[in-house]
Each structure stands twice: as structure tokens, then as C-alpha cells.
Scaffold this active site. Structure first.
Site, PDB file in Angstrom:
ATOM      1  N   PHE A 148       0.962  -1.165   0.051  1.00 20.93           N
ATOM      2  CA  PHE A 148       0.050   0.113  -0.147  1.00 20.93           C
ATOM      3  C   PHE A 148       0.787   1.339  -0.159  1.00 20.93           C
ATOM      4  CE2 PHE A 148      -2.745  -2.858   2.939  1.00 20.93           C
ATOM      5  CZ  PHE A 148      -3.593  -3.173   1.847  1.00 20.93           C
ATOM      6  N   PRO A 149       1.469   1.525  -1.043  1.00 26.91           N
ATOM      7  CA  PRO A 149       2.336   2.878  -1.070  1.00 26.91           C
ATOM      8  C   PRO A 149       1.446   3.934  -0.923  1.00 26.91           C
ATOM      9  CG  PRO A 149       2.403   1.723  -3.394  1.00 26.91           C
ATOM     10  CD  PRO A 149       1.770   0.837  -2.385  1.00 26.91           C
ATOM     11  N   HIS A 150       1.820   4.837   0.006  1.00 27.76           N
ATOM     12  CA  HIS A 150       0.921   5.999   0.072  1.00 27.76           C
ATOM     13  C   HIS A 150       1.393   7.335   0.592  1.00 27.76           C
ATOM     14  CE1 HIS A 150       1.475   3.884   3.938  1.00 27.76           C
ATOM     15  NE2 HIS A 150       1.099   5.296   4.723  1.00 27.76           N
ATOM     16  N   ALA A 151       0.641   8.263   0.529  1.00 27.43           N
ATOM     17  CA  ALA A 151       1.238   9.749   0.862  1.00 27.43           C
ATOM     18  C   ALA A 151       0.178  10.682   1.301  1.00 27.43           C
ATOM     19  CB  ALA A 151       2.177  10.323  -0.371  1.00 27.43           C
ATOM     20  N   VAL A 196      -2.187   4.819  -2.444  1.00 25.67           N
ATOM     21  CA  VAL A 196      -3.369   5.696  -1.810  1.00 25.67           C
ATOM     22  C   VAL A 196      -2.686   7.289  -1.665  1.00 25.67           C
ATOM     23  CG1 VAL A 196      -4.566   5.990   0.312  1.00 25.67           C
ATOM     24  CG2 VAL A 196      -4.243   3.723  -0.496  1.00 25.67           C
TER      25      VAL A 196
END
Length: 149
Positions: free
Chosen positions: A65-68, A103
Site C-alpha cells: 500500500f504505497p501511500h502519501a 493511496v
């Protein structure tokens, strides 16, 4: 929160080409940038990579879930990508990642990304749901699965 409203068919890619973590995050950001909610693709990439440096978002079971939280978006964006070959993502279980949900949430939304990742985790903890994502042929199958929580 109904996650399906934040992921559209053009934000789904069943054939990621990247072979490294850095490349696949770039590819996922490029995919997400097809949303009108993404204001700055490069900033989204940089912010996602900064978050990834803290701790891998590869949670195990072939999922990441790479996210920022970022000023690069003006609303919640969820993109899905799949790699049949798998990518070394420094996942917690050491296994290659096959399914990624990028996300991105506006910087001022302090808890939205945590809520979204928690819901995605609930969906993907079920082996049957991971199997559905690995076998999906149509983007709508991914979007429908996001309705299950």
C-alpha cells in the site's frame, strides 16, 4: 467509507511492467495521475517515496500500500496495479509483491489514509479476496471488491 468511489477503471492496471520498487511506485503514480484529483505527478511521486523510506508499505501476502499525505492531490485517489511476475518490495514477509494499491490523500486530511489502509487491509487479509484480485480481468472486479467492507 465506500472505497470504490475513489478508484475508477482508468486507475486499474493488470499488467505492471516495472521490476523494482522505485520503478513500480513511479508507474503507480503515473497511473494515479490519470485522475483529475492529482495536481502534481512529480510531487506525488516524491512524497510517496519519502513515506516509503520510513518503512516499507509491503505488508506481506504479495500486497503493498504505497501511500502519501500530500499537497499533490485535491482529493482521495486510489489506484490498483498488479504484477504477475512480482516485485521485490522489501515486504515484511520478504515475499514479492503482486498487488499494489496506491493511496494519495490531501495533506490536511490527517487520518483519511489510515482509515483507507485499514479498510484495504481488512479486505486483503482474506485469501479469497487476494485470489480475486490476482484473477481479475476487468477493472470493475477490483472496484466491486472495494465495496466489501
Amino acid at each position: 467509507m465506500n472505497l470504490s468511489q475513489f478508484c475508477r477503471s482508468e486507475l486499474v492496471n493488470f499488467s505492471l511492467e516495472s521490476t523494482t520498487k522505485k520503478e513500480v511506485i513511479r508507474e503507480m503514480v503515473k497511473l494515479a495521475a490519470q485522475s483529475e484529483l492529482v495536481l502534481d505527478e512529480e510531487k506525488l511521486y516524491q512524497d510517496t517515496m519519502e513515506r516509503e523510506k520510513l518503512l516499507s508499505t509491503g505488508i506481506g501476502f504479495g500486497v503493498a500500500f504505497p501511500h502519501a499525505r500530500t499537497e499533490a492531490v485535491k482529493g482521495l485517489v486510489i489506484a490498483f496495479g498488479r504484477s504477475d511476475a512480482g516485485i521485490d518490495f522489501d515486504a515484511l514477509d520478504g515475499a514479492p509483491v503482486h498487488m499494489l494499491f496506491l493511496v494519495a490523500v490531501p495533506k490536511h486530511e490527517l487520518t483519511t489514509h489510515i482509515t483507507v489502509i485499514a479498510q484495504l487491509s481488512l479486505i486483503l487479509k482474506e485469501p479469497v479476496n487476494r485470489e480475486k484480485l490476482m484473477n481479475a480481468v476487468f477493472p470493475q472486479e477490483v472496484i466491486d471488491l472495494l465495496n466489501t467492507v
